[in-house]
Scaffold this motif. Sequence first.
Motif, PDB file in Angstrom:
ATOM      1  N   ARG A  52      87.119 133.573 163.976  1.00 47.22           N
ATOM      2  CA  ARG A  52      88.100 133.158 162.951  1.00 47.22           C
ATOM      3  C   ARG A  52      87.539 133.367 161.552  1.00 47.22           C
ATOM      4  O   ARG A  52      88.246 133.824 160.650  1.00 47.22           O
ATOM      5  CB  ARG A  52      88.467 131.683 163.140  1.00 47.22           C
ATOM      6  CG  ARG A  52      89.083 131.312 164.458  1.00 47.22           C
ATOM      7  CD  ARG A  52      90.484 131.907 164.636  1.00 47.22           C
ATOM      8  NE  ARG A  52      91.076 131.404 165.864  1.00 47.22           N
ATOM      9  CZ  ARG A  52      90.921 131.981 167.065  1.00 47.22           C
ATOM     10  NH1 ARG A  52      90.172 133.072 167.182  1.00 47.22           N
ATOM     11  NH2 ARG A  52      91.506 131.468 168.136  1.00 47.22           N
ATOM     12  N   GLU A  55      87.439 137.131 160.771  1.00 49.56           N
ATOM     13  CA  GLU A  55      88.794 137.646 160.582  1.00 49.56           C
ATOM     14  C   GLU A  55      89.383 137.177 159.257  1.00 49.56           C
ATOM     15  O   GLU A  55      90.041 137.949 158.543  1.00 49.56           O
ATOM     16  CB  GLU A  55      89.694 137.202 161.746  1.00 49.56           C
ATOM     17  CG  GLU A  55      89.397 137.919 163.047  1.00 49.56           C
ATOM     18  CD  GLU A  55      90.234 137.409 164.201  1.00 49.56           C
ATOM     19  OE1 GLU A  55      90.357 138.132 165.204  1.00 49.56           O
ATOM     20  OE2 GLU A  55      90.780 136.273 164.109  1.00 49.56           O
ATOM     21  N   GLN A  56      89.152 135.908 158.923  1.00 52.08           N
ATOM     22  CA  GLN A  56      89.657 135.380 157.656  1.00 52.08           C
ATOM     23  C   GLN A  56      88.996 136.076 156.467  1.00 52.08           C
ATOM     24  O   GLN A  56      89.663 136.394 155.477  1.00 52.08           O
ATOM     25  CB  GLN A  56      89.415 133.869 157.577  1.00 52.08           C
ATOM     26  CG  GLN A  56      89.876 133.221 156.273  1.00 52.08           C
ATOM     27  CD  GLN A  56      91.347 133.437 156.011  1.00 52.08           C
ATOM     28  OE1 GLN A  56      92.169 133.396 156.935  1.00 52.08           O
ATOM     29  NE2 GLN A  56      91.706 133.690 154.755  1.00 52.08           N
ATOM     30  N   ARG A  59      90.641 139.466 156.191  1.00 52.47           N
ATOM     31  CA  ARG A  59      91.998 139.363 155.626  1.00 52.47           C
ATOM     32  C   ARG A  59      91.953 139.074 154.138  1.00 52.47           C
ATOM     33  O   ARG A  59      92.725 139.634 153.346  1.00 52.47           O
ATOM     34  CB  ARG A  59      92.785 138.274 156.356  1.00 52.47           C
ATOM     35  CG  ARG A  59      93.269 138.674 157.731  1.00 52.47           C
ATOM     36  CD  ARG A  59      94.311 137.704 158.247  1.00 52.47           C
ATOM     37  NE  ARG A  59      93.772 136.367 158.405  1.00 52.47           N
ATOM     38  CZ  ARG A  59      93.234 135.914 159.537  1.00 52.47           C
ATOM     39  NH1 ARG A  59      93.130 136.705 160.592  1.00 52.47           N
ATOM     40  NH2 ARG A  59      92.779 134.677 159.615  1.00 52.47           N
ATOM     41  N   ASN A 230      86.624 147.082 158.050  1.00 57.09           N
ATOM     42  CA  ASN A 230      86.985 145.901 158.842  1.00 57.09           C
ATOM     43  C   ASN A 230      87.455 146.278 160.237  1.00 57.09           C
ATOM     44  O   ASN A 230      87.202 145.562 161.212  1.00 57.09           O
ATOM     45  CB  ASN A 230      88.078 145.110 158.124  1.00 57.09           C
ATOM     46  CG  ASN A 230      87.552 144.396 156.893  1.00 57.09           C
ATOM     47  OD1 ASN A 230      86.355 144.142 156.783  1.00 57.09           O
ATOM     48  ND2 ASN A 230      88.430 144.064 155.957  1.00 57.09           N
ATOM     49  N   LEU A 236      82.347 141.942 163.741  1.00 58.41           N
ATOM     50  CA  LEU A 236      83.562 141.389 164.342  1.00 58.41           C
ATOM     51  C   LEU A 236      83.694 141.819 165.799  1.00 58.41           C
ATOM     52  O   LEU A 236      84.095 141.023 166.663  1.00 58.41           O
ATOM     53  CB  LEU A 236      84.785 141.837 163.534  1.00 58.41           C
ATOM     54  CG  LEU A 236      86.132 141.196 163.911  1.00 58.41           C
ATOM     55  CD1 LEU A 236      86.033 139.676 163.893  1.00 58.41           C
ATOM     56  CD2 LEU A 236      87.221 141.664 162.953  1.00 58.41           C
ATOM     57  N   ARG A 240      83.828 139.133 168.830  1.00 60.82           N
ATOM     58  CA  ARG A 240      84.933 139.102 169.797  1.00 60.82           C
ATOM     59  C   ARG A 240      84.416 139.261 171.223  1.00 60.82           C
ATOM     60  O   ARG A 240      84.951 138.632 172.157  1.00 60.82           O
ATOM     61  CB  ARG A 240      85.938 140.205 169.458  1.00 60.82           C
ATOM     62  CG  ARG A 240      86.812 139.875 168.257  1.00 60.82           C
ATOM     63  CD  ARG A 240      87.632 141.065 167.806  1.00 60.82           C
ATOM     64  NE  ARG A 240      88.553 140.687 166.724  1.00 60.82           N
ATOM     65  CZ  ARG A 240      89.140 141.566 165.912  1.00 60.82           C
ATOM     66  NH1 ARG A 240      88.896 142.875 166.072  1.00 60.82           N
ATOM     67  NH2 ARG A 240      89.959 141.152 164.971  1.00 60.82           N
TER      68      ARG A 240
END
Length: 260
Positions: A52, A55-56, A59, A230, A236, A240
């Motif tokens: 999270r 990903e944040q 973003r 990204n 990431l 994951r």
Amino acid sequence: MAYVIVVLFAAALAGWAVLAQARRFPGSLARAVLPRHTEDRRPLAQTRANVRTLEQTARSEESTARTEVAALEESRERDLRAAEQRIASLEKPGRGRRLGALGELTLYEHTLVKQPPTGAVRTLQLADLRVRFESGDSCYYLYVLKADGTPDRTNYPRRTGEGEEAKGYTEDRVRDFCDAVQSAVARENDFRATLPEQLKQAQRDRDLLERDTEAVERARKRLAEIRARNKDSPRLTEARAELEAARLEWRRHTGRMPPP
């Protein structure tokens, strides 16, 4: 009664929290909520939090870059519209701003408009107009001579009466308006003399703006680079994979696959 409502509300919140926790950690309610199973939940909770966070961050980074692109594009479009409006205002100045009025005459930046009680409205271009004031027995007169020498006279009856009964115009008022017209004519003559060069400069400014896309292209390139980075982010991808391993481990112990 109020105390009962508060207790019921608190119980509802607690129940909702338990259900939410059970959905995140399915299979065994005890394993999902009891403190003694905190360590059992830790790998899944931690890997979720890692994903999270990454990903944040991605973003947020992309959002900032998109905002920069949009702001630069909007600024460029605004500047281009202003440049086009500047050219249009030089090619067709029109009346311009309203500067004042007296009786039948209304003065604008580029024109003097006469609207008599009867008859058609007449518009005189200020360029090369000549204006003079005269005083008569019953009226003041404002003479406007067009560039071809054609005269146009406007009458201003002398002021009579006092207070609310007063009618007509004072000499100072007519003279002041005459001075305002003469000043506007002088400015218009200067404007017309420099108009060709002003128009050329405005067109050059517009052309420079159209060609100057460097800032926008640089921002777009940065956004594309951030998106690509990204998308293929090793951190990431690894996070994951760790989350997927923690989910599989949870299912191995409980028989239920938790949500990502």
